[in-house]
Design an enzyme around this catalytic site. Structure first.
Site, PDB file in Angstrom:
ATOM      1  N   ASN A 112       0.847  -1.201   0.000  1.00  0.00           N
ATOM      2  CA  ASN A 112       0.000   0.000   0.000  1.00  0.00           C
ATOM      3  C   ASN A 112       0.875   1.242   0.000  1.00  0.00           C
ATOM      4  O   ASN A 112       1.759   1.334  -0.871  1.00  0.00           O
ATOM      5  CB  ASN A 112      -1.124  -0.044   1.054  1.00  0.00           C
ATOM      6  CG  ASN A 112      -0.741  -0.237   2.498  1.00  0.00           C
ATOM      7  OD1 ASN A 112      -0.261  -1.296   2.871  1.00  0.00           O
ATOM      8  ND2 ASN A 112      -0.951   0.753   3.342  1.00  0.00           N
ATOM      9  N   ASP A 113       0.686   2.177   0.875  1.00  0.00           N
ATOM     10  CA  ASP A 113       1.249   3.527   0.719  1.00  0.00           C
ATOM     11  C   ASP A 113       2.729   3.587   0.328  1.00  0.00           C
ATOM     12  O   ASP A 113       3.547   2.848   0.876  1.00  0.00           O
ATOM     13  CB  ASP A 113       1.178   4.299   2.046  1.00  0.00           C
ATOM     14  CG  ASP A 113      -0.148   4.200   2.743  1.00  0.00           C
ATOM     15  OD1 ASP A 113      -1.076   3.622   2.188  1.00  0.00           O
ATOM     16  OD2 ASP A 113      -0.235   4.707   3.872  1.00  0.00           O
TER      17      ASP A 113
ATOM     18  N   ASP B   9       1.686   8.552  10.380  1.00  0.00           N
ATOM     19  CA  ASP B   9       2.108   8.954   9.037  1.00  0.00           C
ATOM     20  C   ASP B   9       2.943  10.244   9.020  1.00  0.00           C
ATOM     21  O   ASP B   9       2.644  11.191   8.276  1.00  0.00           O
ATOM     22  CB  ASP B   9       0.897   9.087   8.091  1.00  0.00           C
ATOM     23  CG  ASP B   9       0.011   7.858   8.101  1.00  0.00           C
ATOM     24  OD1 ASP B   9       0.502   6.788   8.492  1.00  0.00           O
ATOM     25  OD2 ASP B   9      -1.186   7.964   7.732  1.00  0.00           O
TER      26      ASP B   9
ATOM     27  N   GLU C 260      -5.261  10.899   6.763  1.00  0.00           N
ATOM     28  CA  GLU C 260      -4.044  10.095   6.795  1.00  0.00           C
ATOM     29  C   GLU C 260      -2.985  10.725   5.884  1.00  0.00           C
ATOM     30  O   GLU C 260      -3.279  11.583   5.056  1.00  0.00           O
ATOM     31  CB  GLU C 260      -4.335   8.654   6.322  1.00  0.00           C
ATOM     32  CG  GLU C 260      -5.375   7.943   7.185  1.00  0.00           C
ATOM     33  CD  GLU C 260      -5.604   6.475   6.831  1.00  0.00           C
ATOM     34  OE1 GLU C 260      -5.683   5.654   7.751  1.00  0.00           O
ATOM     35  OE2 GLU C 260      -5.702   6.145   5.640  1.00  0.00           O
TER      36      GLU C 260
ATOM     37  N   TRP D  55      -9.084   1.693  -0.492  1.00  0.00           N
ATOM     38  CA  TRP D  55      -9.322   0.786   0.632  1.00  0.00           C
ATOM     39  C   TRP D  55     -10.654   0.042   0.534  1.00  0.00           C
ATOM     40  O   TRP D  55     -10.856  -0.968   1.193  1.00  0.00           O
ATOM     41  CB  TRP D  55      -9.229   1.542   1.963  1.00  0.00           C
ATOM     42  CG  TRP D  55      -7.806   1.751   2.402  1.00  0.00           C
ATOM     43  CD1 TRP D  55      -7.171   2.936   2.605  1.00  0.00           C
ATOM     44  CD2 TRP D  55      -6.834   0.731   2.699  1.00  0.00           C
ATOM     45  NE1 TRP D  55      -5.868   2.722   2.993  1.00  0.00           N
ATOM     46  CE2 TRP D  55      -5.639   1.376   3.064  1.00  0.00           C
ATOM     47  CE3 TRP D  55      -6.858  -0.667   2.671  1.00  0.00           C
ATOM     48  CZ2 TRP D  55      -4.481   0.675   3.408  1.00  0.00           C
ATOM     49  CZ3 TRP D  55      -5.708  -1.364   3.019  1.00  0.00           C
ATOM     50  CH2 TRP D  55      -4.541  -0.685   3.382  1.00  0.00           C
TER      51      TRP D  55
END
Ligand code: FRU
Length: 457
Positions: free
Chosen positions: A21-22, A150, A203, A295
């Site tokens: 993911n990120d 984050d 986020e 998501w």
């Protein structure tokens, strides 16, 4: 319907055998671009979250390296950033060395009566990013929260400057700003938010300066990801333009509206999340990467053994638009002649009463297509992937996404369309509007057909 090809994209980074993911820790140092990323080293769905690592010298081809920060029984390594500590403020480096320092979120599940916690921690590398060591004094910033994550850290000012961290208090929809002389002792200076889209948690913040194109004026851009509640549904990324005085970010304008289209979005498609920028990119360029998924269905996309990809690297610039508003324009760093990638550049009319459909298909006569409509009357662009191939793995996946044409768009709209197996990126109106969309066709979408004046597509 035939099973999807799920051919791995050629120019969009994927992890060889696992979930991602990120993007994390985007950093240019010593001629190398570092891309870290949230990954599960043991599977193709979210879990065991660790920092994977890849490097590139051209921003297009990526070489995956060993896991940089593995999860441990005590903590997962959630998203964060990386810096080159060239002044050795943290004291990790020996003589002649430069420490690369990752600032990540330690996500701990509570044990027994202990509540879960999220705090900010450090790991450092003294060999240019190959191997990483967790700092023994972790965490360095703990406010007793389970929704505090984050961190994006960057150096502010010259030799007498200091570190700035933007980090979210996710549930409060707030970006907190801290400063530090040494990456270890952090002082809270201010916070921003809630503002604009607040339909989900905040986020992955980022904060950076940009010159307004064609002027000597600078503004600061605050990036905030939101899940769910984004313009296209589910997770997405909004931004604010304003000023930053070293302690406080002030938005130039906060719109009193609850219509999502009145806010500024980095992307109007379904698959552009957690986008952040590189620290220390050369030539003053501001280069970003987003996670090309959502998501709502990220765990379900029909690929194997990899799952999810990064966007192309995008260069962002700041433009003053016809209505006086400052907005980001984006442009991808394009690969050369890479097999499997199609790049289309077209300009279509968008006068009143005129509607143009751009139909991306395999060209082999099957019925799978992604349809972009430029509507001069509605002053909008839509992107329809409801018939783009395999869409049934999630009721949230088939979608028609929408963006208003930016103020000042004349009688024509330019589009740059990049089709790379499972990802289509669309840049319209000088890059003021982008759509990032996953598709899972049975044959690659490599043919673009343009139809004028069709009203019912
Ligand atoms: C965003 C996010 C971050 C978190 C990470 C965990 O997609 O939820 O807030 O740090 O993913 O993998």
């Amino acid at each position: 319907r035939p099973t999807p090809t799920a051919v791995r994209p050629a120019a969009h980074f994927t992890a060889a055998e696992s979930w991602l993911n990120d993007p994390n820790g985007l950093l240019y140092h010593d001629g190398v671009y570092h891309l870290f990323f949230q990954t599960n080293p043991h599977g193709d769905t979210w879990g065991n979250i660790s920092w994977g690592h890849a490097v590139s010298t051209d921003l297009v081809t990526w070489d995956e390296k060993a896991i940089a920060i593995p999860c441990t029984p005590e903590e997962m390594a959630f998203s964060g950033s990386a810096v080159a500590d060239v002044r050795n403020t943290a004291g990790f480096a020996g003589p002649g060395q430069t420490a690369l320092v990752a600032i990540y979120t330690s996500a701990r599940t509570g044990e027994g009566s202990r509540p879960p916690s999220q705090s900010q921690s450090l790991a450092f590398s003294l060999d240019g990013g190959s191997t990483w060591t967790r700092y023994a004094g972790n965490p360095v910033l703990d406010i007793g929260s389970s929704e505090f994550r984050d961190p994006k850290v960057f150096w502010y000012g010259g030799d007498d400057g200091y570190w700035v961290m933007v980090v979210v208090e996710a549930v409060e929809r707030r970006v907190a700003i801290y400063t530090s002389p040494d990456l270890m002792a952090w002082t809270r200076r201010s916070s921003f938010g809630p503002a604009h889209a607040v339909g989900g948690v905040w986020e992955c913040p980022d904060l950076f300066p940009l010159r307004i194109r064609g002027t000597d004026e600078t503004r600061w851009v605050l990036i905030v990801s939101l899940n769910p509640g984004a313009i296209a549904g589910g997770s997405g990324t909004q931004y604010f333009v304003g000023d930053f005085d070293g302690n406080t970010f002030t938005a130039e304008s906060i719109v009193a509206s609850d219509r999502l289209e009145d806010f500024d979005w980095l992307d109007y498609g379904r698959d552009y999340y957690a986008a952040v920028s590189f620290n220390d990119a050369p030539d003053g360029r501001r280069l970003m990467i987003g996670w090309a998924s959502n998501w709502q269905y990220a765990d379900l996309t029909p690929t194997s053994p990899w799952r999810s990809a990064m966007s192309l690297v995008r260069e962002v610039e700041l433009d003053r638009c016809a209505d006086g508003r400052l907005r980001l324009t984006q442009r991808p760093v394009l690969p050369g002649e890479t097999a499997g990638i199609e790049v289309f550049e077209v300009t279509v009319p968008c006068t009143d009463g005129e509607r143009t459909s751009l139909i991306l298909s395999s060209g082999t006569g099957n019925d799978e297509e992604l349809v972009i409509n430029v509507d001069g009357s509605a002053r909008s662009i839509t992107c329809d992937r409801t018939r783009s191939g395999e869409v049934s793995f999630s009721a949230d996946f088939p979608s028609v996404d929408w963006a208003p044409l930016p103020a000042g768009t004349g009688d024509e709209v330019d589009l740059l369309i990049v089709a790379d197996s499972t990802i289509v990126e669309i840049y319209a109106a000088g890059g003021l509007v982008t759509f990032t969309e996953q598709v899972f066709p049975s044959e690659p979408l490599i043919d673009l057909r343009i139809e004028r004046g069709i009203g019912d597509r």
